[in-house]
Motif scaffolding. Structure first.
Motif, PDB file in Angstrom:
ATOM      1  N   SER A 357      43.658 -48.668  25.115  1.00  0.00           N
ATOM      2  CA  SER A 357      44.371 -47.768  24.738  1.00  0.00           C
ATOM      3  C   SER A 357      45.506 -48.314  23.733  1.00  0.00           C
ATOM      4  O   SER A 357      46.709 -47.760  23.156  1.00  0.00           O
ATOM      5  CB  SER A 357      45.282 -48.101  26.146  1.00  0.00           C
ATOM      6  OG  SER A 357      45.831 -49.506  26.328  1.00  0.00           O
ATOM      7  N   GLY A 461      50.237 -52.690  27.697  1.00  0.00           N
ATOM      8  CA  GLY A 461      50.505 -51.931  28.635  1.00  0.00           C
ATOM      9  C   GLY A 461      50.084 -52.961  30.465  1.00  0.00           C
ATOM     10  O   GLY A 461      50.563 -53.847  30.724  1.00  0.00           O
ATOM     11  N   GLY A 487      54.952 -50.827  22.787  1.00  0.00           N
ATOM     12  CA  GLY A 487      54.477 -49.420  23.685  1.00  0.00           C
ATOM     13  C   GLY A 487      54.762 -49.741  25.139  1.00  0.00           C
ATOM     14  O   GLY A 487      56.360 -49.063  25.155  1.00  0.00           O
ATOM     15  N   LYS A 488      53.729 -48.879  26.077  1.00  0.00           N
ATOM     16  CA  LYS A 488      53.934 -49.386  27.582  1.00  0.00           C
ATOM     17  C   LYS A 488      54.013 -50.437  27.826  1.00  0.00           C
ATOM     18  O   LYS A 488      53.558 -50.117  29.139  1.00  0.00           O
ATOM     19  CB  LYS A 488      52.975 -48.058  28.634  1.00  0.00           C
ATOM     20  CG  LYS A 488      52.885 -46.759  27.391  1.00  0.00           C
ATOM     21  CD  LYS A 488      52.009 -45.378  27.843  1.00  0.00           C
ATOM     22  CE  LYS A 488      52.211 -43.951  27.485  1.00  0.00           C
ATOM     23  NZ  LYS A 488      50.770 -43.471  27.645  1.00  0.00           N
TER      24      LYS A 488
END
Length: 583
Positions: A357, A461, A487-488
């Protein structure tokens, strides 16, 4: 009507002029506003050729006095005798020249006088949208002018009533032998304003003058005496005032006042409501910013809006801000900088997420970010040692703590790291760090030297395995943990990985391109809070000052134990007394 006050004198002068110019000389061109106007012309055999020519010239002269156009007055002409013929419909022409050309080419029908049939045609065809009439919803007036010289050969009363019911205003003009009763049956009320009877076609211009004066209105707005605050709107022979959006007309029908939307009480503004032409708008007090909902306010984060210069952490406080340093480190006199990491030792292991990712281009940004951390550390065998572990579905030690002795070597090794891709096994990486990365075999210094051990986890992530056991184990082993999310990344996982307090040990950036601002938080935070500082001499425990300090701490501890023992003895006596009473 102002134009008719001197009518006899005006008429005497006008009769000496050519018929086509008499109507024009009465004044400037008529401005009526939008109007759909249809002329219904009797061309039966009773109308002699020279009389028809007079009527033709009358129509041309009247056209020249009107404000003709698609958005102003639209004109249509029909002629009738025993049948009805459209000369040109309402939507045919927008130029006066084209209308005049069609009128001059008109050839009379020279048959009977079916006036009722002509009215029926005007109502159903001439005033239809297909022929160019504007839709009823636009509320454009519809006017029919019927010019005839005799008695109708069919019934007119009923069909004329139907036409008037549909909103058509009818003017009935009779010449010579016209039947007055039929004219009154056709015309709209009041009859004294809509029925005209002239003795001959030579005098038909008399009707033209009166008709023009009724259609045309003096533009009172143009005279400049209306007194309207904002806008003046002309109407037939009058005017009215109109206010701009966001304002309301006062009782004097001229003044305008801003609408106080805020007084309605439904604005929902957290702080202040401000009126604007478009309605109420919310405004926040000084030191606050309006949120996207347009109503709520939040304290302005000056740390994000100014170049604060804080070395470690910036904290907004309404209209101001202040700088913070990590626990155990003092803020310098400039109010921004902290004691630098070069003043102590630390063993630092970086756990870098290399999962799929992250993607290759972002992994390069991560490596650049790691080297920026290296830049503010005192990398040396005696100072700060750095090791790096990359993880995805498996774990790989890129270089251990004891391999490189300079910042240049570490940075070169970081740039040479190859991206792993695949999954995100953060728990497995934490286990590897605890069991291997801080071992003396990997280059960590012995615990006896009390060198701080720091772990920094970088992830984008959610972990695909459990992190709780080894995150807790790392902190039990005395490793100070930092978590950096991009980010996530999941906040709960970042907090579980990081040491307390989370505010000092957790950092987050919404994307890789903006994560460099995290350096402000990390810079100095991974420096040791305790341990052996560079350049600090170890004092001998036998020195006098050390003995005095030890003696003071020992006496304090003995005094505390004595108090605890006294409390315990009193409690035992109470228990013995309770047992004695029960016996």
């Amino acid at each position: 009507m102002r134009g008719l006050l001197c009518w006899p004198l005006a008429m005497s002068l006008l009769l000496l002029q050519p018929w086509e110019t008499q109507l024009q000389s009465a004044g400037p061109r008529c401005h009526t506003g939008p109007l759909d106007l249809v002329f219904v012309i009797d061309s039966s055999r009773s109308v002699r050729p020279f009389e028809f020519e007079t009527m033709r010239q009358f129509l041309v002269g009247l056209l020249r006095s009107l404000d003709v156009g698609l958005n102003a007055t639209r004109v249509g002409v029909i002629q009738y005798s025993s049948q009805v013929q459209s000369v040109f419909p309402l939507g045919a022409f927008s130029r006066r020249e084209d209308m005049e050309r069609a009128i001059r080419a008109l050839v009379p029908l020279a048959q009977g006088t079916m006036t009722g049939l002509a009215i029926q045609y005007a109502m159903n065809v001439a005033f239809s949208e297909a022929e160019g009439a504007r839709p009823p919803k636009e509320r454009v007036p519809r006017v029919a002018v019927i010019v005839t010289d005799g008695r109708p050969q069919d019934r007119v009363a009923e069909v004329a009533a139907q036409a008037r019911a549909r909103g058509i205003e009818i003017y009935a003009v009779g010449v010579q032998r016209a039947d007055v009763g039929s004219l009154r049956a056709m015309a709209s009320p009041p009859l004294d304003e809509h029925v005209f009877l002239v003795e001959s076609f030579d005098l038909i211009q008399e009707f033209g003058l009166q008709f023009q004066s009724r259609l045309c209105a003096i533009d009172l707005c143009a005279e400049g005496t209306h007194g309207c605050d904002h806008h003046c709107v002309s109407s037939l022979g009058s005017y009215f005032c109109r206010c701009r959006a966001g304002f309301v007309l006062q009782r004097d029908q001229r003044s305008c006042r801003a609408i106080d939307h805020c007084s309605f009480g439904n604005h929902s503004c957290q702080h202040e409501c401000v009126n604007s032409p478009g309605g109420p708008q919310c405004r926040c007090r000084e030191g606050h910013d309006l949120l996207p909902d347009g109503r709520s306010c939040q304290v302005r984060d000056l740390c994000n809006g100014v170049d604060h210069g804080c070395e470690f952490q910036c904290v907004s406080e309404g209209l101001s801000y202040r700088c913070l340093c990590p626990e155990g480190r003092q803020l310098q006199a400039d109010g921004k900088s902290c004691l630098r990491c070069r003043e102590g030792h630390v063993d630092l292991v970086l756990l870098v997420d290399g999962s799929k990712s992250v993607r290759p281009q972002n992994f390069e940004l991560v490596k650049r970010f790691v080297n920026q951390i290296v830049d503010f550390l005192d990398v040396s065998p005696e100072g700060t040692r750095i090791g790096l572990v990359q993880f995805s579905s498996r774990v790989r030690t890129e270089f251990p703590l004891g391999r490189y002795g300079t910042a240049a070597e570490v940075k070169q090794a970081v740039l040479a790291i190859e991206y792993m891709e695949r999954g995100t096994m953060t728990g497995l990486a934490l286990r590897h760090m605890v069991e291997h990365s801080f071992s003396e075999a990997q280059g960590a210094r012995p615990r006896a030297l009390n060198v701080p051990r720091v772990g920094l986890v970088f992830t984008d992530g959610r972990s695909q395995d459990d992190i709780s056991v080894w995150a807790a184990r790392a902190k039990e082993e005395g490793i100070v943990m930092y978590a950096v999310g991009v980010g996530k990344a999941v906040e709960e996982e970042l907090r579980e990985i990081a040491s307390e307090p989370a505010e000092l040990h957790v950092s987050y950036s919404p994307d890789f391109s903006t994560m460099t601002h995290l350096l402000e938080n990390l810079k100095g935070s991974i420096c040791p809070e305790e341990g052996i500082s560079a350049g600090t001499e170890l004092r001998s425990p036998c020195e006098c000052e050390s003995l005095v300090e030890f003696q003071g701490r020992t006496l304090g501890a003995l005094e505390s134990l004595t108090q605890n023992l006294a409390q315990l003895t009193a409690r035992l006596e109470d228990l013995e007394n309770e047992l004695a009473h029960k016996k």
